[in-house]
Each structure stands twice: as structure tokens, then as C-alpha cells.
Design an enzyme around this catalytic site. Structure first.
Site, PDB file in Angstrom:
ATOM      1  N   ARG A 141       0.654  -1.270   0.245  1.00 22.19           N
ATOM      2  CA  ARG A 141       0.081  -0.036   0.330  1.00 22.19           C
ATOM      3  C   ARG A 141       0.875   1.230  -0.092  1.00 22.19           C
ATOM      4  O   ARG A 141       1.980   1.065   0.444  1.00 22.19           O
ATOM      5  CB  ARG A 141      -0.852  -0.013   1.104  1.00 22.19           C
ATOM      6  CG  ARG A 141      -2.109  -0.832   1.217  1.00 22.19           C
ATOM      7  CD  ARG A 141      -3.102  -0.285   0.168  1.00 22.19           C
ATOM      8  NE  ARG A 141      -4.231  -1.131  -0.004  1.00 22.19           N
ATOM      9  CZ  ARG A 141      -4.362  -2.191  -0.921  1.00 22.19           C
ATOM     10  NH1 ARG A 141      -3.731  -2.375  -1.732  1.00 22.19           N
ATOM     11  NH2 ARG A 141      -5.637  -2.923  -0.863  1.00 22.19           N
TER      12      ARG A 141
ATOM     13  N   HIS B  49      -1.774   0.791  -9.376  1.00 19.62           N
ATOM     14  CA  HIS B  49      -2.521  -0.219  -8.709  1.00 19.62           C
ATOM     15  C   HIS B  49      -3.097  -1.538  -9.460  1.00 19.62           C
ATOM     16  O   HIS B  49      -4.133  -1.512  -9.636  1.00 19.62           O
ATOM     17  CB  HIS B  49      -3.655   0.404  -7.966  1.00 19.62           C
ATOM     18  CG  HIS B  49      -4.107  -0.195  -6.589  1.00 19.62           C
ATOM     19  ND1 HIS B  49      -4.237   0.272  -5.381  1.00 19.62           N
ATOM     20  CD2 HIS B  49      -4.103  -1.655  -6.666  1.00 19.62           C
ATOM     21  CE1 HIS B  49      -4.488  -0.578  -4.392  1.00 19.62           C
ATOM     22  NE2 HIS B  49      -4.406  -1.845  -5.126  1.00 19.62           N
TER      23      HIS B  49
HETATM   24  P1  NAP Z   1      -1.282 -11.356   4.701  1.00 19.86           P
HETATM   25  O1  NAP Z   1      -1.386 -12.816   4.412  1.00 19.86           O
HETATM   26  O2  NAP Z   1      -2.079 -10.861   6.053  1.00 19.86           O
HETATM   27  O3  NAP Z   1       0.208 -10.907   5.039  1.00 19.86           O
HETATM   28  C1  NAP Z   1       0.502  -9.774   5.618  1.00 19.86           C
HETATM   29  C2  NAP Z   1       2.017  -9.755   6.093  1.00 19.86           C
HETATM   30  O4  NAP Z   1       2.482  -8.451   6.774  1.00 19.86           O
HETATM   31  C3  NAP Z   1       2.088 -10.673   7.213  1.00 19.86           C
HETATM   32  O5  NAP Z   1       3.284 -11.538   7.126  1.00 19.86           O
HETATM   33  C4  NAP Z   1       2.332 -10.117   8.371  1.00 19.86           C
HETATM   34  O6  NAP Z   1       3.010 -10.450   9.472  1.00 19.86           O
HETATM   35  C5  NAP Z   1       3.055  -8.755   7.629  1.00 19.86           C
HETATM   36  N1  NAP Z   1       2.816  -7.655   8.634  1.00 19.86           N
HETATM   37  C6  NAP Z   1       1.672  -7.050   9.182  1.00 19.86           C
HETATM   38  N2  NAP Z   1       2.027  -5.802   9.840  1.00 19.86           N
HETATM   39  C7  NAP Z   1       3.335  -5.998   9.974  1.00 19.86           C
HETATM   40  C8  NAP Z   1       4.324  -5.199  10.954  1.00 19.86           C
HETATM   41  N3  NAP Z   1       4.020  -4.289  11.331  1.00 19.86           N
HETATM   42  N4  NAP Z   1       5.675  -5.358  10.548  1.00 19.86           N
HETATM   43  C9  NAP Z   1       6.105  -6.448   9.965  1.00 19.86           C
HETATM   44  N5  NAP Z   1       5.307  -7.388   9.299  1.00 19.86           N
HETATM   45  C10 NAP Z   1       3.734  -6.928   9.367  1.00 19.86           C
HETATM   46  O7  NAP Z   1      -1.788 -10.301   3.520  1.00 19.86           O
HETATM   47  P2  NAP Z   1      -1.517 -10.811   2.182  1.00 19.86           P
HETATM   48  O8  NAP Z   1      -2.678 -11.337   1.544  1.00 19.86           O
HETATM   49  O9  NAP Z   1      -0.175 -11.449   1.756  1.00 19.86           O
HETATM   50  O10 NAP Z   1      -1.773  -9.253   1.472  1.00 19.86           O
HETATM   51  C11 NAP Z   1      -0.614  -8.316   1.704  1.00 19.86           C
HETATM   52  C12 NAP Z   1      -0.882  -6.919   1.257  1.00 19.86           C
HETATM   53  O11 NAP Z   1      -0.850  -6.720  -0.048  1.00 19.86           O
HETATM   54  C13 NAP Z   1      -2.496  -6.385   1.542  1.00 19.86           C
HETATM   55  O12 NAP Z   1      -2.644  -5.869   2.608  1.00 19.86           O
HETATM   56  C14 NAP Z   1      -2.805  -5.243   0.369  1.00 19.86           C
HETATM   57  O13 NAP Z   1      -2.594  -4.222   1.019  1.00 19.86           O
HETATM   58  C15 NAP Z   1      -1.625  -5.446  -0.612  1.00 19.86           C
HETATM   59  N6  NAP Z   1      -2.225  -6.185  -1.995  1.00 19.86           N
HETATM   60  C16 NAP Z   1      -1.809  -5.033  -3.080  1.00 19.86           C
HETATM   61  C17 NAP Z   1      -2.345  -5.413  -4.214  1.00 19.86           C
HETATM   62  C18 NAP Z   1      -2.174  -4.517  -5.398  1.00 19.86           C
HETATM   63  O14 NAP Z   1      -2.517  -4.725  -6.329  1.00 19.86           O
HETATM   64  N7  NAP Z   1      -1.135  -3.687  -5.302  1.00 19.86           N
HETATM   65  C19 NAP Z   1      -3.431  -6.636  -4.311  1.00 19.86           C
HETATM   66  C20 NAP Z   1      -3.393  -7.372  -3.407  1.00 19.86           C
HETATM   67  C21 NAP Z   1      -3.117  -7.145  -2.000  1.00 19.86           C
HETATM   68  P3  NAP Z   1       2.550 -11.798  10.136  1.00 19.86           P
HETATM   69  O15 NAP Z   1       3.046 -12.943   9.231  1.00 19.86           O
HETATM   70  O16 NAP Z   1       3.270 -11.968  11.548  1.00 19.86           O
HETATM   71  O17 NAP Z   1       1.067 -11.911  10.446  1.00 19.86           O
HETATM   72  C1  GLV Z   2      -6.031  -4.943  -3.954  1.00 18.14           C
HETATM   73  O1  GLV Z   2      -5.387  -4.060  -3.951  1.00 18.14           O
HETATM   74  C2  GLV Z   2      -6.132  -5.841  -2.889  1.00 18.14           C
HETATM   75  O2  GLV Z   2      -6.218  -5.460  -1.579  1.00 18.14           O
HETATM   76  O3  GLV Z   2      -6.726  -7.007  -3.114  1.00 18.14           O
END
Ligand code: NAP
Ligand code: GLV
Length: 314
Positions: free
Chosen positions: A229, A277
Site C-alpha cells: 500500500r 494499482h
Molecule cells: P497477509 O497474508 O495478511 O500478510 C501480511 C504480512 O504482513 C504478514 O506476514 C504479516 O505478518 C506482515 N505484517 C503485518 N504488519 C506488519 C508489521 N507491522 N511489521 C512487519 N510485518 C507485518 O496479507 P496478504 O494477503 O499477503 O496481502 C498483503 C497486502 O498486499 C494487502 O494487505 C494489500 O495491502 C496488498 N495487496 C496489494 C495489491 C495490489 O494490487 N497492489 C493486491 C492485493 C494485495 P504476520 O505473518 O506475522 O502476520
Molecule cells: C488490492 O489492492 C487488494 O487489496 O486486493
């Protein structure tokens, strides 16, 4: 008949409804736009599969039992001051989204590693500028945020031959990728990584985590790929680091303000690739299994998959 309301980009709503009904023909699935304004219509909603709801909408549904976020990120929900946080909420986990993210981030790292930005700049000037990339096995990539998307991205980068490590909020283990957490872990990651991939969620803890102090602790010339983000980055600090050479380049998909304002320095920056994005999209055809599984778990009183912990922020 349990009712689910669906909101997503206009072109995806019909695909969601079809994919959901293939899995759960017993559901009534309606676009949010078709939900009446009267109390009876609102009271009939059991579940919401939702992207960027109108503020107050979810709070106005008295019998809502489950919120499923169309996205993996949750900021499209938390921007609603009336978000009913007592209702179980599930993040999206979709193999299509995960694949897209690992494609985007490997492309981002390869763009930095193979010096594509300077090469494209040289092409634009008609300059034959021979530059060679270091061998990948000597290059270390840190994936900050090693969750669903970060872990698959890390594995894809490792398969390309990079050294990979991960950093998360809590301690975790992986068969072949060293993982770190906490301040000590971050110190090790920043001191040793040539490129950083940001895949953390937007939370109060991660707000502008990539700031001047953080960048000063990185290896000189560090490359940044941000597909998490925009709120993760202090833009002034990154621009300063790019100017001084402390940061070598950046591939940025997400921004504090989207669309990125037309006068933002990132647009024309010679060391930055901007994408709008688009790193990863949720596909109804591959994401609907997760929605059906979440509803089934709720109905069975079983633990919900990818349930949000609002105290943690994601
Ligand atoms: P997820 O499975 O919840 O993974 C989030 C990771 O971030 C986890 O490893 C978590 O640690 C870590 N984290 C959270 N807070 C932290 C902190 N303060 N310090 C260090 N690490 C921290 O989420 P995900 O499904 O992988 O998605 C991640 C992010 O990708 C989403 O929240 C979204 O913002 C972004 N995203 C972007 C797009 C795009 O098109 N650009 C698309 C989809 C998602 P733990 O393992 O210890 O919980
Ligand atoms: C896209 O940005 C998502 O959060 O899936």
C-alpha cells in the site's frame, strides 16, 4: 434463502454472482446497486462480498453475519468510520490474485536487477549503453510482509535464483527461506538485502514504515518494489534517497493518493516505474471458492479462513 450482496468493479459483479451460484445455488446473490433502500431489503442481507462500500452501508444491514473483502487489503473497509467491526470479516485469499502478485513482484525485482529503467532511458535517448546485471545468486531480496502473497512471491524469486529472505510481524518458519521478525530481524534484513519487496498491509504500525531512518539502514543503492500500500512509504524520504543514490530505483504500484496526482514527482522520475494499482486483481472464478468456504465455515460454527483481527489491524 440466505442473501449475499456483491460489490466490485461493474464488469466483475455478474462474474462474481455466477461463480458464487455455481458453488452455492441455495444463495440469493444480488448486486449492491440492486439492493432496495427500504428497511425490509436491508434486513434481508446475511452476507456481504464487498469492495469499497459506501460509508455506512454495512452498518445499515441489521442481520449481516459475515463480511468478505473482495481484496486482500482492508483499507477500502477501514475508510468507513461506521464499519461494523464486531461482524466477522474475512480477507480475500485467491490463487489468481496470489499468482498475479508473484508475477508483478518478480517483474519488479527483475526490472531493478536487470537495470531496465536505465536501459529504457538510454533507449529513449538513442544511447547504446552497455550495462550488466550482477549474478542473481549474489543478490539478496527481502520480502517485507511474508503472508499469503509475500510467501508465494518469495518462493518465485528464489526459483529465479535470487537469495531470498522474509520479514513479518510474528515469528514464522519456511522450509528454504530464512525468515525474520521484530527490530533485530529488520536490522539483519536491511543490512543484507539489495532489493526489498513491500507486501505489508496498511495499518497504523506500518504507516510510513519506509522512512528516512529505515532507508538509511538499507544497503546503498537498495531497490524498492511496493505492491503493498502507498501508506507504507514516506514519499519525501524515498525521493531524497533516490536523489542521493541511497535508493537505486523503485517500482511503485500503490500510492497515498490514487490516482497518483499528475504533478507527482514519481511520474517523470528517471529511477522510478509507476503502475496504476494493477499488481494483482481478485478473479471471481478463482476467488469464489474462498467466499463459499468462509460462508460454509460460518454456517458450521467452524474457524473462519483468513479472518481479520481488528486489534492487529489486518
Ligand atoms: P497477509 O497474508 O495478511 O500478510 C501480511 C504480512 O504482513 C504478514 O506476514 C504479516 O505478518 C506482515 N505484517 C503485518 N504488519 C506488519 C508489521 N507491522 N511489521 C512487519 N510485518 C507485518 O496479507 P496478504 O494477503 O499477503 O496481502 C498483503 C497486502 O498486499 C494487502 O494487505 C494489500 O495491502 C496488498 N495487496 C496489494 C495489491 C495490489 O494490487 N497492489 C493486491 C492485493 C494485495 P504476520 O505473518 O506475522 O502476520
Ligand atoms: C488490492 O489492492 C487488494 O487489496 O486486493
Amino acid at each position: 434463502m440466505p442473501k449475499i450482496i456483491v460489490s466490485d468493479s461493474a464488469s466483475l459483479v455478474d462474474r462474481w454472482i455466477q461463480a458464487l451460484l455455481e458453488r452455492r445455488p441455495d444463495l440469493e446473490a444480488v448486486p449492491v446497486a440492486a439492493l432496495g433502500d427500504d428497511e425490509a431489503a436491508r434486513a434481508s442481507v446475511d452476507y456481504a462480498l464487498i469492495w469499497a462500500p459506501k460509508p455506512g452501508l454495512l452498518a445499515s444491514l441489521p442481520n449481516l453475519k459475515l463480511i468478505v473483502s473482495v481484496g486482500a487489503g482492508l483499507d477500502h473497509l477501514t475508510s468507513d468510520p461506521d464499519l461494523p467491526r464486531h461482524i466477522p470479516t474475512v480477507r480475500m485469499v485467491d490463487p489468481g490474485l496470489t499468482q498475479g502478485m508473484s508475477e508483478y513482484c518478480t517483474w519488479g525485482v527483475l526490472s531493478l536487477h536487470r537495470l531496465f529503467v536505465p536501459l529504457l532511458n538510454a533507449q529513449a535517448s538513442g544511447v547504446w549503453d552497455v550495462v550488466h546485471a550482477p549474478i542473481a545468486s549474489n543478490v539478496r531480496v527481502g520480502v517485507l510482509g511474508f503472508g499469503v502473497l509475500g510467501s508465494k512471491t518469495g518462493e518465485a524469486l528464489q526459483a529465479l535464483g535470487f537469495q531470498v529472505c522474509g520479514w513479518s510481524r510474528s515469528p514464522k518458519q519456511h522450509d528454504s527461506i530464512p525468515l525474520y521478525h521484530g527490530e533485530d530481524g529488520l536490522r539483519e534484513v536491511l543490512a543484507t538485502c539489495d532489493h526489498l519487496v513491500l507486501l505489508m498491509p496498511a495499518t497504523p504500525e506500518t504507516y510510513k514504515i519506509i522512512n528516512a531512518d529505515f532507508l538509511a539502514r538499507c544497503k546503498p543503492g537498495v531497490g524498492i518494489v511496493n505492491a503493498g500500500r502507498g501508506s507504507l512509504i514516506d514519499d519525501a524520504a524515498l525521493l531524497q534517497a533516490l536523489a542521493s543514490g541511497q535508493a537505486g530505483g523503485a517500482v511503485l504500484d500503490v500510492f497515498h493518493q490514487e490516482p497518483l496526482p499528475s504533478d507527482h514527482p514519481y511520474w517523470a522520475h528517471p529511477k522510478v516505474i509507476v503502475t496504476p494499482h494493477v499488481a494483482a486483481l481478485t478473479y471471481p472464478e478463482t476467488g469464489a471458492d474462498h467466499v463459499a468456504a468462509a460462508i460454509a465455515a460460518l454456517e458450521a460454527g467452524a474457524p473462519l479462513p483468513a479472518v481479520v483481527d481488528w486489534d492487529r489491524g489486518y
